[in-house]
Design a protein around this motif. Sequence first.
Motif, PDB file in Angstrom:
ATOM      1  N   VAL A  35       0.850  -1.183   0.000  1.00 17.72           N
ATOM      2  CA  VAL A  35       0.000   0.000   0.000  1.00 17.72           C
ATOM      3  C   VAL A  35       0.889   1.236   0.000  1.00 17.72           C
ATOM      4  O   VAL A  35       1.614   1.490   0.962  1.00 17.72           O
ATOM      5  N   ASN A  38      -0.024   7.031  -1.724  1.00 17.05           N
ATOM      6  CA  ASN A  38      -1.068   7.547  -2.621  1.00 17.05           C
ATOM      7  C   ASN A  38      -2.368   6.765  -2.538  1.00 17.05           C
ATOM      8  O   ASN A  38      -3.396   7.220  -3.037  1.00 17.05           O
ATOM      9  N   HIS A  39      -2.344   5.584  -1.942  1.00 15.93           N
ATOM     10  CA  HIS A  39      -3.543   4.758  -1.820  1.00 15.93           C
ATOM     11  C   HIS A  39      -4.404   5.158  -0.622  1.00 15.93           C
ATOM     12  O   HIS A  39      -5.481   4.607  -0.428  1.00 15.93           O
ATOM     13  N   ASN A  78      -6.293   8.377   1.639  1.00 15.25           N
ATOM     14  CA  ASN A  78      -6.720   9.777   1.549  1.00 15.25           C
ATOM     15  C   ASN A  78      -6.190  10.541   2.761  1.00 15.25           C
ATOM     16  O   ASN A  78      -5.447   9.976   3.582  1.00 15.25           O
ATOM     17  N   ASP A 108      -7.851   3.241  -2.762  1.00 16.08           N
ATOM     18  CA  ASP A 108      -7.563   2.620  -4.044  1.00 16.08           C
ATOM     19  C   ASP A 108      -8.310   1.292  -4.147  1.00 16.08           C
ATOM     20  O   ASP A 108      -8.075   0.378  -3.355  1.00 16.08           O
ATOM     21  N   GLN A 109      -9.209   1.183  -5.108  1.00 16.02           N
ATOM     22  CA  GLN A 109     -10.064  -0.005  -5.215  1.00 16.02           C
ATOM     23  C   GLN A 109      -9.270  -1.273  -5.507  1.00 16.02           C
ATOM     24  O   GLN A 109      -9.604  -2.344  -5.009  1.00 16.02           O
ATOM     25  N   ASP A 110      -8.215  -1.172  -6.294  1.00 19.17           N
ATOM     26  CA  ASP A 110      -7.388  -2.345  -6.573  1.00 19.17           C
ATOM     27  C   ASP A 110      -6.724  -2.860  -5.290  1.00 19.17           C
ATOM     28  O   ASP A 110      -6.683  -4.066  -5.054  1.00 19.17           O
ATOM     29  N   VAL A 111      -6.228  -1.955  -4.470  1.00 15.86           N
ATOM     30  CA  VAL A 111      -5.618  -2.355  -3.192  1.00 15.86           C
ATOM     31  C   VAL A 111      -6.667  -2.993  -2.288  1.00 15.86           C
ATOM     32  O   VAL A 111      -6.422  -4.031  -1.659  1.00 15.86           O
TER      33      VAL A 111
END
Length: 187
Positions: A142, A145-146, A148, A155-158
Amino acid sequence: MKLLGISGTITGSKTEIAVQKVLNNAREFYPDLDIEFLNLKHYHLQFCDGRDPATYTGDTKKVIDTICQADFYVIGTPIFQGSFTGALKNLFDLLPVTALRNKVVGFVATGGTFQHYLVIENQLKPIMGYFRSYVAPGYVYVNDNHFNEKKEIIDQDVITRMAHLAEEVVFMQKALKMPLQHVQFAG
């Protein structure tokens, strides 16, 4: 089965948030699991000095016992200076060599640059090889940038990879505990 999440740092909160996210997924998917979380920042661990792990006392003994009693793990660390934390290294040094033997370990790491994901592959996985652990292949890195500004993973992928890691460690641990007469071998 007891799943233990470990935040392997004494600073910050992003690693704790990431490990807790994986544990929450495991709890959601497998409500029958016994899940515990160990945050190193809440314990005063002695530095490893090479003695028998059974002779440590206080927080150090409590942490060693908690780890030895768990069946499988999700271990998290931030990446500092291209490596995992000294606190986590000390924890590994404190453990009896048999503590993680034949147990599944999933990794989550946090860091500021995208290249730091290699620490899991190049440093943490070999240590688990020494312990004779089974490492879940779907570890999660992670990046800053993943998150806020509220330190929420956005981050949806994470988020998806964390859910997959939760499923993977449980699947692997259940498969390892299955009696051999239920396992079908090819050939």
